[in-house]
Design an enzyme around this catalytic site. Structure first.
Site: not given
Ligand SMILES: CC(C)(COP(=O)(O)OP(=O)(O)OC[C@H]1O[C@@H](n2cnc3c(N)ncnc32)[C@H](O)[C@@H]1OP(=O)(O)O)[C@@H](O)C(=O)NCCC(=O)NCCS
Length: 240
Positions: A122, A170-171
């Site tokens: 989204h 996330t990294k």
């Protein structure tokens, strides 16, 4: 049930049904399926979309209450692709969603309940608009992702690295490290002097392996009779 009471003949029959299902239902849904796949209860492997490829001796363990779901979304040419490379392992409840490209490297293991996605699905502000930001995810050779971990968009994880249970990655992460936490950070480096055993070391001679497993099954089930199995199903006793 303390013990699996299935007689050897029934185990062989169920194995033949799984093979038939893989050949006639699973294979047509895949763009590629390498030799010697081991997909347990293949009817609980849910495939949605195109560009899903399996390499050699890919293992998928599914369960009625923990299906394995691989979904691609073709929003533009060539987009949305999942590549499960040779000797990789997907455990029950694994989900992989792709709007660009997800690569699960050779010998890589995804523990139960792992979620890998290359998109947010989204927009940050335009919420109804599907996909949002998307960037490829690449897990190199022999990565081990712990139970319930989440791997987010644009993440690359280097060879042999381990992701702790429950981590949120996330990294990108380098090779040969252990990373954990939310967001995941490196907690220590692997010892390069330690010899590394990979799944392919066990699985590469898959004909010999399936022969050995079959001998083991015969041995383990030689006392199992159809009557005892039926009774253990219809009228289980303590100690069964
Ligand atoms: C990642 C893992 C393998 C590391 O194990 P280990 O090498 O024994 O690591 P340690 O216990 O020495 O932990 C090192 C540090 O990382 C932290 N850590 C380890 N795993 C963590 C996790 N899952 N989440 C958050 N922090 C974690 C520890 O708290 C410790 O922190 P400290 O140095 O501040 O004390 C292990 O913790 C793990 O997550 N195992 C689960 C594997 C799994 O899911 N198996 C399912 C079957 S495939």
């Amino acid at each position: 049930m303390r013990k699996d009471h299935k007689p050897y003949a029934l185990k062989r029959l169920l194995g033949a049904i799984e093979k038939f299902y893989i050949n006639h239902r699973t294979t047509p849904q895949l763009d590629a399926l390498g030799p010697a796949p081991l997909i347990m209860k293949p009817w609980h492997l849910k495939l949605h979309g195109a560009n899903i490829r399996f390499g050699t001796a890919v293992h998928v363990i599914t369960a009625k209450d923990r299906t394995v779901r691989l979904t691609t979304w073709q929003h533009e040419d060539g987009a949305g692709a999942i590549e499960i490379q040779d000797y990789a392992l997907l455990c029950p409840g694994v989900r992989i969603d792709s709007a660009s490209r997800v690569v699960i490297g050779t010998n890589t293991m995804l523990a139960a309940g792992v979620y890998v996605t290359d998109a947010d699905w989204h927009g940050i502000y335009d919420r109804p608009k599907p996909i949002g930001k998307t960037a490829p995810v690449v897990l190199a050779d022999n990565v081990w992702v712990g139970d319930g971990a989440i791997i987010g968009k644009g993440v690359s994880i280097g060879a042999n690295s381990i992701i702790g249970a429950g981590a949120v990655v996330t990294k990108s992460l380098p090779a040969n490290v252990i990373a954990a936490g939310n967001p995941a950070v490196v907690v220590r480096e692997l010892d390069p002097s330690q010899p590394m055993q990979r799944r392919e070391d066990l699985l590469k001679d898959h004909n010999q392996l399936s022969h050995d497993i079959d001998l083991l099954e015969q041995l383990m089930r030689k006392e199992n009779t159809w009557w005892r199995w039926l009774r253990s199903k219809l009228a289980p006793r303590s100690g069964d």
